[in-house]
Motif scaffolding. Structure first.
Motif, PDB file in Angstrom:
ATOM      1  N   LEU A 242      -5.932  -4.103   9.409  1.00 20.34           N
ATOM      2  CA  LEU A 242      -5.718  -5.402   8.766  1.00 20.34           C
ATOM      3  C   LEU A 242      -6.024  -5.317   7.277  1.00 20.34           C
ATOM      4  CD1 LEU A 242      -5.298  -8.479   8.683  1.00 20.34           C
ATOM      5  CD2 LEU A 242      -7.665  -8.741   9.476  1.00 20.34           C
ATOM      6  N   CYS A 243      -7.099  -4.659   6.916  1.00 21.87           N
ATOM      7  CA  CYS A 243      -7.474  -4.538   5.504  1.00 21.87           C
ATOM      8  C   CYS A 243      -6.449  -3.735   4.710  1.00 21.87           C
ATOM      9  CB  CYS A 243      -8.866  -3.921   5.377  1.00 21.87           C
ATOM     10  SG  CYS A 243     -10.195  -5.008   5.943  1.00 21.87           S
ATOM     11  N   LYS A 247      -4.404  -5.184   1.562  1.00 23.91           N
ATOM     12  CA  LYS A 247      -4.364  -4.507   0.273  1.00 23.91           C
ATOM     13  C   LYS A 247      -2.926  -4.294  -0.185  1.00 23.91           C
ATOM     14  CE  LYS A 247      -6.163  -0.395  -2.091  1.00 23.91           C
ATOM     15  NZ  LYS A 247      -6.943   0.862  -1.941  1.00 23.91           N
ATOM     16  N   LYS A 248      -2.071  -3.886   0.744  1.00 22.50           N
ATOM     17  CA  LYS A 248      -0.659  -3.657   0.433  1.00 22.50           C
ATOM     18  C   LYS A 248       0.002  -4.932  -0.089  1.00 22.50           C
ATOM     19  CE  LYS A 248       3.726  -2.760   2.815  1.00 22.50           C
ATOM     20  NZ  LYS A 248       4.337  -2.478   4.152  1.00 22.50           N
ATOM     21  N   ASN A 249      -0.355  -6.081   0.507  1.00 17.84           N
ATOM     22  CA  ASN A 249       0.262  -7.358   0.147  1.00 17.84           C
ATOM     23  C   ASN A 249      -0.519  -8.110  -0.932  1.00 17.84           C
ATOM     24  OD1 ASN A 249       2.650  -8.203   2.168  1.00 17.84           O
ATOM     25  ND2 ASN A 249       1.175  -6.942   3.278  1.00 17.84           N
ATOM     26  N   LYS A 250      -1.617  -7.510  -1.396  1.00 18.14           N
ATOM     27  CA  LYS A 250      -2.447  -8.128  -2.423  1.00 18.14           C
ATOM     28  C   LYS A 250      -2.910  -9.520  -2.002  1.00 18.14           C
ATOM     29  CE  LYS A 250      -0.199  -5.495  -6.118  1.00 18.14           C
ATOM     30  NZ  LYS A 250       0.545  -5.527  -7.397  1.00 18.14           N
ATOM     31  N   ARG A 251      -3.350  -9.594  -0.761  1.00 15.95           N
ATOM     32  CA  ARG A 251      -3.884 -10.822  -0.194  1.00 15.95           C
ATOM     33  C   ARG A 251      -5.178 -10.483   0.549  1.00 15.95           C
ATOM     34  NH1 ARG A 251       0.233 -12.182  -2.602  1.00 15.95           N
ATOM     35  NH2 ARG A 251       1.529 -14.033  -2.214  1.00 15.95           N
ATOM     36  N   SER A 252      -5.952 -11.510   0.894  1.00 18.94           N
ATOM     37  CA  SER A 252      -7.180 -11.293   1.659  1.00 18.94           C
ATOM     38  C   SER A 252      -6.846 -11.026   3.121  1.00 18.94           C
ATOM     39  CB  SER A 252      -8.091 -12.514   1.563  1.00 18.94           C
ATOM     40  OG  SER A 252      -7.524 -13.602   2.279  1.00 18.94           O
ATOM     41  N   PRO A 253      -7.725 -10.352   3.858  1.00 13.13           N
ATOM     42  CA  PRO A 253      -7.509 -10.171   5.299  1.00 13.13           C
ATOM     43  C   PRO A 253      -7.336 -11.503   6.031  1.00 13.13           C
ATOM     44  CG  PRO A 253      -9.208  -8.671   4.549  1.00 13.13           C
ATOM     45  CD  PRO A 253      -8.903  -9.581   3.388  1.00 13.13           C
ATOM     46  N   LEU A 258      -3.790 -15.201   9.145  1.00 15.09           N
ATOM     47  CA  LEU A 258      -3.157 -16.505   9.332  1.00 15.09           C
ATOM     48  C   LEU A 258      -1.637 -16.404   9.235  1.00 15.09           C
ATOM     49  CD1 LEU A 258      -5.558 -18.759   7.201  1.00 15.09           C
ATOM     50  CD2 LEU A 258      -5.437 -18.618   9.695  1.00 15.09           C
ATOM     51  N   ARG A 259      -1.164 -15.635   8.250  1.00 15.83           N
ATOM     52  CA  ARG A 259       0.281 -15.508   8.054  1.00 15.83           C
ATOM     53  C   ARG A 259       0.942 -14.856   9.262  1.00 15.83           C
ATOM     54  NH1 ARG A 259       4.179 -18.178   5.385  1.00 15.83           N
ATOM     55  NH2 ARG A 259       6.015 -17.168   6.257  1.00 15.83           N
ATOM     56  N   TYR A 260       0.259 -13.892   9.871  1.00 15.12           N
ATOM     57  CA  TYR A 260       0.773 -13.219  11.061  1.00 15.12           C
ATOM     58  C   TYR A 260       1.071 -14.233  12.167  1.00 15.12           C
ATOM     59  CZ  TYR A 260       0.507 -10.547  15.434  1.00 15.12           C
ATOM     60  OH  TYR A 260       0.758 -10.026  16.690  1.00 15.12           O
ATOM     61  N   LEU A 261       0.179 -15.170  12.363  1.00 16.96           N
ATOM     62  CA  LEU A 261       0.384 -16.168  13.407  1.00 16.96           C
ATOM     63  C   LEU A 261       1.518 -17.121  13.045  1.00 16.96           C
ATOM     64  CD1 LEU A 261      -3.347 -16.968  14.260  1.00 16.96           C
ATOM     65  CD2 LEU A 261      -1.761 -15.564  15.577  1.00 16.96           C
ATOM     66  N   ILE A 262       1.559 -17.553  11.807  1.00 22.87           N
ATOM     67  CA  ILE A 262       2.608 -18.479  11.377  1.00 22.87           C
ATOM     68  C   ILE A 262       3.993 -17.886  11.586  1.00 22.87           C
ATOM     69  CG2 ILE A 262       3.650 -19.587   9.354  1.00 22.87           C
ATOM     70  CD1 ILE A 262       0.830 -20.004   8.295  1.00 22.87           C
ATOM     71  N   PHE A 287       3.810 -16.446   0.703  1.00 25.12           N
ATOM     72  CA  PHE A 287       4.306 -15.071   0.860  1.00 25.12           C
ATOM     73  C   PHE A 287       4.763 -14.864   2.301  1.00 25.12           C
ATOM     74  CE2 PHE A 287       0.042 -14.922   2.406  1.00 25.12           C
ATOM     75  CZ  PHE A 287      -0.030 -13.891   3.326  1.00 25.12           C
ATOM     76  N   GLN A 288       5.426 -13.732   2.529  1.00 26.82           N
ATOM     77  CA  GLN A 288       5.859 -13.369   3.876  1.00 26.82           C
ATOM     78  C   GLN A 288       5.475 -11.932   4.155  1.00 26.82           C
ATOM     79  OE1 GLN A 288       9.512 -14.209   5.631  1.00 26.82           O
ATOM     80  NE2 GLN A 288       9.478 -16.372   5.147  1.00 26.82           N
ATOM     81  N   LEU A 289       5.188 -11.654   5.423  1.00 26.49           N
ATOM     82  CA  LEU A 289       4.932 -10.283   5.841  1.00 26.49           C
ATOM     83  C   LEU A 289       6.244  -9.625   6.250  1.00 26.49           C
ATOM     84  CD1 LEU A 289       1.745 -10.940   7.990  1.00 26.49           C
ATOM     85  CD2 LEU A 289       1.826  -9.786   5.773  1.00 26.49           C
TER      86      LEU A 289
END
Length: 324
Positions: A242-243, A247-253, A258-262, A287-289
């Motif tokens: 997850l970390c 880091k890759k997305n420049k966002r917090s874990p 949360l984004r994963y669930l959305i 953002f989007q994953l």
């Protein structure tokens, strides 16, 4: 109509009130001033979905916060989505409406937007939310939750609640309600523990097939309540995979979790007393994953439950014996 709008309305997000140092088995005790302060802060920050429950014992403070912000012109009642829950000791049909009316009085509201059956397991009614026998075991009851559901339907017809749903139900228990003779309203949602270590893919598929919204509590791996959670269990937000994605997305874990669930169509509930965390959580829409990241995160599932509700395990309706 309500179910089709529910996901969008839910995503005005969540306030959940807790104090990680002071809980008992079935309710989370919070200093009254702290819960009031957190609710006010959340409404000021921009949260419009407040998730609570009678068992949390903070409905009065949430009601005070809501009324103060309405009077101050910060929000209008119609802008808010308020959820509360029927506790296990109020399953007997004659107790359902009075329990909701008590919650409405606490919240200083004429109606709530969503009312949930907290667990599918009934407890003996009484003044104590945690009724125990002489051996310290919970006093469980034999009420059929389908009978309880009929009274929730009546509460909806009476205008005391806009939508009704369930929490912590497995797919077989949902099926029982859906197949109940004379069913008037099906559950609009099922609120369950759901996060990267318990991604609930099978339950999600089932709920989607029935047009039931899956709502995730413990979306960040829970707050590790000492009485509820094994302190040796893994800390979700410290997971190295997850970390790396964070880091890759420049966002917090936390934002990645949360984004994963959305992106899977799940409504996550986030928990915080801190303004900076509340504000950060709202950035989840920015953002989007990638499909690759989503697949990587799918691989973290362990079917691991932080909150197994072991205090209900002796009841035949204990929900977590099923795979989903």
């Amino acid at each position: 109509m309500y179910n089709s709008q529910l996901w969008k309305t839910f995503w005005n997000f969540i306030v959940h009130h807790y104090d990680g140092e002071k809980e008992d088995l079935v309710k989370i005790n919070v200093p009254k001033s702290k819960s009031l302060e957190a609710a006010c802060l959340a409404l000021d920050v921009g949260y419009r979905h407040v998730d609570t429950a009678y068992a949390y014992q903070v409905e009065e403070e949430i009601g005070q916060a809501i009324q103060s912000k309405i009077k101050a012109g910060v929000v209008k009642r119609e802008d808010l989505f308020i959820t509360t829950k029927l506790w296990c000791g109020c399953f007997r049909p004659e107790l359902v409406k009075p329990a909701l009316e008590k919650s409405l009085k606490n919240l200083q509201l004429d109606y709530v937007d969503l009312y949930l059956i907290h667990y599918p397991v009934p407890m003996k009614p009484g003044d104590n939310e945690s009724p125990l026998d002489e051996n310290g075991k919970f006093l469980l009851d034999t009420v059929d939750f389908c009978d309880t559901w009929e009274r929730l339907e009546e509460c909806k017809d009476a205008g005391l609640v806009k939508s009704i749903g369930v929490s912590n139900f497995n797919h077989r228990q949902l099926e029982r309600i859906l197949n109940k003779p004379g069913l008037k309203y099906k559950p609009v949602c099922n609120q369950v523990e759901c996060h990267l270590y318990l991604n609930q893919s099978k339950l999600l598929d089932y709920c989607e097939s029935k047009d039931i919204v899956l709502v995730a509590y413990g979306a960040l791996g829970t707050q590790r309540y000492k009485e509820w959670v094994d302190q040796n269990s893994p800390v979700l937000l410290n997971d190295p995979v997850l970390c790396d994605v964070a880091k890759k997305n420049k966002r917090s874990p936390a934002l990645i979790a949360l984004r994963y669930l959305i992106q899977r169509g799940i409504v996550p509930l986030a928990q915080s007393f801190k303004g900076n965390e509340m504000r950060e959580n709202l950035q989840v829409f920015g953002f989007q994953l990638s499909p690759e990241d989503m697949k990587t995160l799918d691989g973290l599932n362990k079917n691991f439950r932080y909150l197994p509700a072991e205090f209900l395990v002796d009841h035949p309706e204990y929900p977590f014996v099923e795979e989903y």
